[in-house]
Motif scaffolding. Structure first.
Motif, mmCIF file in Angstrom:
data_model
loop_
_atom_site.group_PDB
_atom_site.id
_atom_site.type_symbol
_atom_site.label_atom_id
_atom_site.label_comp_id
_atom_site.label_asym_id
_atom_site.label_seq_id
_atom_site.Cartn_x
_atom_site.Cartn_y
_atom_site.Cartn_z
ATOM 1 N N LYS A 1 3.607 5.165 17.037
ATOM 2 C CA LYS A 1 2.404 4.328 16.955
ATOM 3 C C LYS A 1 2.674 2.922 17.466
ATOM 4 C CE LYS A 1 0.717 6.928 13.081
ATOM 5 N NZ LYS A 1 0.885 7.080 11.647
ATOM 6 N N ARG A 2 3.787 2.793 18.164
ATOM 7 C CA ARG A 2 4.272 1.501 18.594
ATOM 8 C C ARG A 2 3.258 0.713 19.423
ATOM 9 N NH1 ARG A 2 9.111 -0.855 19.543
ATOM 10 N NH2 ARG A 2 9.550 -1.667 21.607
ATOM 11 N N ASP A 3 2.634 1.380 20.353
ATOM 12 C CA ASP A 3 1.774 0.640 21.259
ATOM 13 C C ASP A 3 0.333 0.566 20.793
ATOM 14 O OD1 ASP A 3 3.835 -0.006 23.007
ATOM 15 O OD2 ASP A 3 3.821 2.049 23.748
ATOM 16 N N GLU A 4 0.085 1.234 19.669
ATOM 17 C CA GLU A 4 -1.232 1.089 19.081
ATOM 18 C C GLU A 4 -1.411 -0.355 18.635
ATOM 19 O OE1 GLU A 4 -2.292 3.449 15.503
ATOM 20 O OE2 GLU A 4 -1.834 5.120 16.849
ATOM 21 N N GLU A 5 -2.523 -0.928 18.948
ATOM 22 C CA GLU A 5 -2.792 -2.279 18.471
ATOM 23 C C GLU A 5 -3.041 -2.215 16.979
ATOM 24 O OE1 GLU A 5 -3.683 -5.349 20.545
ATOM 25 O OE2 GLU A 5 -2.099 -4.301 21.617
ATOM 26 N N PHE A 6 -2.627 -3.251 16.298
ATOM 27 C CA PHE A 6 -3.035 -3.343 14.909
ATOM 28 C C PHE A 6 -4.527 -3.644 14.937
ATOM 29 C CE2 PHE A 6 1.268 -5.132 14.430
ATOM 30 C CZ PHE A 6 1.707 -4.490 13.305
ATOM 31 N N ALA B 1 -3.255 -2.411 8.982
ATOM 32 C CA ALA B 1 -2.384 -3.576 9.154
ATOM 33 C C ALA B 1 -0.940 -3.303 8.755
ATOM 34 C CB ALA B 1 -2.921 -4.752 8.345
ATOM 35 N N ILE B 2 -0.685 -2.186 8.078
ATOM 36 C CA ILE B 2 0.689 -1.934 7.628
ATOM 37 C C ILE B 2 1.511 -1.459 8.803
ATOM 38 C CG2 ILE B 2 2.087 -0.754 5.909
ATOM 39 C CD1 ILE B 2 -0.545 0.279 4.739
ATOM 40 N N PRO B 3 2.617 -2.137 9.104
ATOM 41 C CA PRO B 3 3.476 -1.612 10.154
ATOM 42 C C PRO B 3 4.230 -0.400 9.631
ATOM 43 C CG PRO B 3 4.315 -3.710 9.333
ATOM 44 C CD PRO B 3 3.136 -3.355 8.495
ATOM 45 N N GLU B 4 4.024 0.744 10.239
ATOM 46 C CA GLU B 4 4.696 1.944 9.761
ATOM 47 C C GLU B 4 6.014 2.151 10.483
ATOM 48 O OE1 GLU B 4 2.698 5.769 8.805
ATOM 49 O OE2 GLU B 4 0.968 4.677 9.596
ATOM 50 N N PRO B 5 7.008 2.645 9.785
ATOM 51 C CA PRO B 5 8.288 2.887 10.447
ATOM 52 C C PRO B 5 8.217 4.139 11.326
ATOM 53 C CG PRO B 5 8.437 3.440 8.133
ATOM 54 C CD PRO B 5 7.065 2.929 8.358
ATOM 55 N N ASP B 6 7.432 4.071 12.365
ATOM 56 C CA ASP B 6 7.205 5.231 13.200
ATOM 57 C C ASP B 6 6.913 4.710 14.605
ATOM 58 O OD1 ASP B 6 6.263 7.376 14.536
ATOM 59 O OD2 ASP B 6 4.673 7.890 13.116
ATOM 60 N N ILE B 7 7.798 5.032 15.567
ATOM 61 C CA ILE B 7 7.605 4.387 16.856
ATOM 62 C C ILE B 7 6.570 5.075 17.742
ATOM 63 C CG2 ILE B 7 9.786 3.142 17.010
ATOM 64 C CD1 ILE B 7 10.793 5.389 18.794
ATOM 65 N N LEU C 1 0.797 -1.226 0.000
ATOM 66 C CA LEU C 1 0.000 0.000 0.000
ATOM 67 C C LEU C 1 0.826 1.270 0.000
ATOM 68 C CD1 LEU C 1 -2.570 -1.520 2.292
ATOM 69 C CD2 LEU C 1 -3.273 -0.040 0.442
ATOM 70 N N SER C 2 2.005 1.232 0.631
ATOM 71 C CA SER C 2 2.772 2.476 0.649
ATOM 72 C C SER C 2 3.327 2.772 -0.737
ATOM 73 C CB SER C 2 3.854 2.467 1.721
ATOM 74 O OG SER C 2 4.306 1.191 2.000
#
Lengths: 336, 328
Positions: free
Chosen positions: B265-270, B257-263, B215-216
């Motif tokens: 949002k680290r603790d946000e649940e997918f 669902a995309i893991p973003e390279p941004d910490i 998607l990115s």
């Protein structure tokens, strides 16, 4: 720093054939704290998998060779162990999940039997009933119905297979889990499911982890520390905060971040890194990244840089010699 | 977004491709796709493996014959024309394949691979002109001429993909289907190829259909995005609109669902979607996504939702959106 579970010191690995010698890993240092997850990031051919294989002494016998260094697991050097001793460790204390779930399962054994294999290997004298109970437990843990243990791998989808592989790896409750690109072969929605599961299990069981990946997004989600690998060397290492929020970066790390299309902002062009990774049979004399580096100076071509430290953060670049602040301000916009 | 309401360069009307399986079962790979691609646009087609996105790309070029429906190129139907005429058409319609390792003849040199299509179509009268043009194409895609007599196995994935691009460009096409052109490449190389494709689009005025699961990447390159799920289009909108205002539950889940390279949002649940893609074989009526959808209600399993325009040029196929609209 708290207790270390794995301490790799000055590890070098070569692959030697009649024709050439490939320097796959060149003097790397890696430390994993108890209960921590280290992300090892890099592109194809950077030596990530070789590092993982040498921890478990799984390098191909005829060609792969560790030329220097120690790999200490809870204080004992794994590299000095004989085959018998290392087999006790493999799958028992240190387990590994491979990239491709399609090829790491045996197609002619039921998944239950494959999990049982690991349990029996490391726990002699368990009764049949106890083994069955453990299999059920492990499958439930990874979200698979225990009734499916009599099925064969081809009856499972990719994501399910990877869950089985993870169940196998965790069968003996290892202290350290090495995951080599565990989600690369999976679709995003399935990847998210598997990552969440790994994260949850790790927190519950307190397993330490070495997570090998090329996806910085995955690193941001589950790792505590990060090491960036390029052509067999660790060029930058630190906590996720150092890597994702810190100001000073190795130009390669900068390039990696610039290469990822950003979801939240729209840029016209990606800041790609020109060129290719150097040939590992013929590494440059100076800095290994010099031929592709936009900040390359005279000294970079001649002298191999040393690692400079700043508490948790370490870098291997001449730009930071003697200091961790860079004098030039250019190229600071690598990420927001 | 380009709103050039002239004739679309490519238009599909109710395009379907069903694969017949043993025992009379049918696999619905592409199931009634209506898509308009205007000149200069880049349409991204996203979805998970098995959703039919590659089949769609190939069916549009008639590399796979459609079961029913029409494909219009510049307003004229190309589904019924003869093989010979289709061959002529192919000059304008090209494809770049996913795997640069298997889509290139290992026994031909780089320059021969690039020149091959021009020989087939007898673009130039003599060999010298053809090879000169091939060499120009190498410059265009950033392949050093010293590789002209190399073979594919001597080159890395990024360079091979450049050969694939040069080959696709050799007949001066108008429209190129890019079928996951960067998914086999490393990120730094991926960025180089994406930049190249975007430069070429501008320089040569190309129109792309970009098929990918990433998607990115699709956001980066596309002007319009179509999200596919099990052979159907579930949502279609301009790139910015889709990312800012996703409506379909599947699109929303896919984006989360995309893991973003941004910490941060680290603790946000997918936001997890339950389960996996169901089988595309002999599909029952009802929304294809119903089984995995958190908002599924009775109507979803009884009838097929239609693609409706919820706001300007934003199409969604979901009863929930329809319902909300009525309630409002």
């Amino acid at each position: 720093m708290n207790e270390l579970i794995l301490d790799i010191d000055d590890l070098s690995v070569i692959y030697k054939t009649d024709l050439e010698t490939v320097k796959a890993v060149n003097g790397i240092n890696l430390k994993i704290g108890k209960g921590k997850t280290l992300g090892l990031v890099g592109e194809t051919g950077a030596g990530k998998t070789t590092t993982a294989l040498s921890i478990l002494k799984l390098l191909p016998e005829n060609t792969g060779k560790v030329t220097s260094g120690n790999v200490k697991f809870e204080g004992t050097n794994l590299l000095e162990m004989n085959e018998h001793e290392i087999r006790e460790i493999r799958g028992g204390q240190i387990a590994m999940v491979f990239q491709d779930p399609m090829t790491s399962l045996n197609p002619v054994m039921t998944v239950g039997d494959q999990i049982a294999e690991a349990i029996i290997m490391h726990n002699e004298g368990l009764s049949k009933g106890e083994i069955e109970k453990r299999i059920d437990e492990k499958l439930t843990m990874v979200g698979i119905l225990p009734s499916r243990k009599t099925e064969y791998p081809h009856q499972f989808s990719g994501g399910m297979k990877q869950r089985v592989v993870i169940a196998m790896a965790l069968a003996c409750e290892p202290k350290l889990l090495i995951a080599d690109e565990p989600t690369t072969a999976l679709d995003v929605t399935i990847q998210a499911q598997v990552l969440m599961m790994i994260k949850e299990l790790r927190n519950r069981l307190g397993t330490s982890m070495l997570m090998i990946t090329h996806d910085l997004g995955v690193v941001a989600k589950i790792c505590d520390d990060v090491a960036v690998m390029y052509a067999g060397e660790i060029v930058e290492a630190g906590t996720v905060h150092d890597i994702f929020l810190g100001e000073d970066h190795h130009p390669y790390t900068e390039g990696l971040f610039g290469s990822i299309p950003n979801l939240s902002s729209r840029t016209k062009r990606l800041n790609s890194i020109p060129g290719l990774m150097p040939d590992p049979t013929n590494l440059p004399e100076g800095c290994i990244f010099a031929p592709r580096c936009k900040y390359c100076m005279d000294i970079c071509i001649r002298v191999h840089p040393n690692t400079v430290f700043d508490e948790t953060h370490s870098l291997k670049c001449h730009l930071f010699d003697g200091k961790l602040r860079r004098d030039k301000q250019e190229g600071k916009s690598e990420k927001q | 977004m380009k709103n050039n309401k002239s004739t679309p360069l490519i238009e599909t009307i109710g395009l379907r491709k069903l694969f017949k399986l043993n025992g009379g079962a049918r696999l619905h790979a592409v199931d009634g796709i209506n898509l308009k691609i205007y000149p200069g646009e880049t349409v991204g087609v996203v979805g998970e493996s098995g959703c039919g996105k590659s089949t769609l790309g190939r069916t549009i070029l008639r590399l796979i014959e459609p079961t029913s429906g029409q494909i219009l190129y510049n307003g004229s139907d190309i589904t019924k024309i003869s093989a010979g005429k289709m061959r002529e058409m192919r000059k304008d319609l090209q494809i770049i394949f996913q795997d640069p390792y298997s889509s290139i003849d290992p026994r031909k040199s780089v320059i021969d691979i690039i020149a091959e299509y021009m020989f087939i179509h007898k673009v130039y009268k003599n060999k010298i002109d053809t090879y000169n043009r091939a060499a120009e194409l190498m410059d265009l895609v950033g392949l050093a001429r010293r590789y002209s007599s190399s073979y594919a196995h001597e080159l890395d994935g990024g360079r091979r993909q450049r050969i694939g691009i040069a080959r696709a460009l050799s007949l001066n096409p108008k429209f190129i289907v890019c079928d996951e052109p960067v998914s086999a490449l490393d990120v730094s190389i991926q960025a180089q190829i994406l930049n190249l494709l975007m430069d070429l689009e501008e320089e040569l005025g190309l129109t792309y259909m970009f098929v990918t699961h990433n998607l990115s990447v699709v956001k980066h390159i596309s002007t319009k995005i179509m999200v596919m799920y099990l052979g159907k289009c579930v949502e279609m909108a301009s790139s910015d609109e889709l990312f800012q205002n996703p409506m379909h539950p599947y699109t929303k889940a896919l984006l989360k669902a995309i893991p973003e390279p941004d910490i941060s949002k680290r603790d946000e649940e997918f936001a997890l979607i339950k389960g996996e893609v169901s089988s595309p074989i002999n599909v029952k009526p009802g929304c294809r996504f119903a089984k995995r959808c958190d908002f599924c209600f009775d109507r979803c399993i009884q009838e097929d939702p239609n693609l409706t325009e919820v706001s300007y040029e934003h199409f969604v196929s979901c009863f929930l959106v329809e319902k909300n609209k009525v309630e409002k």
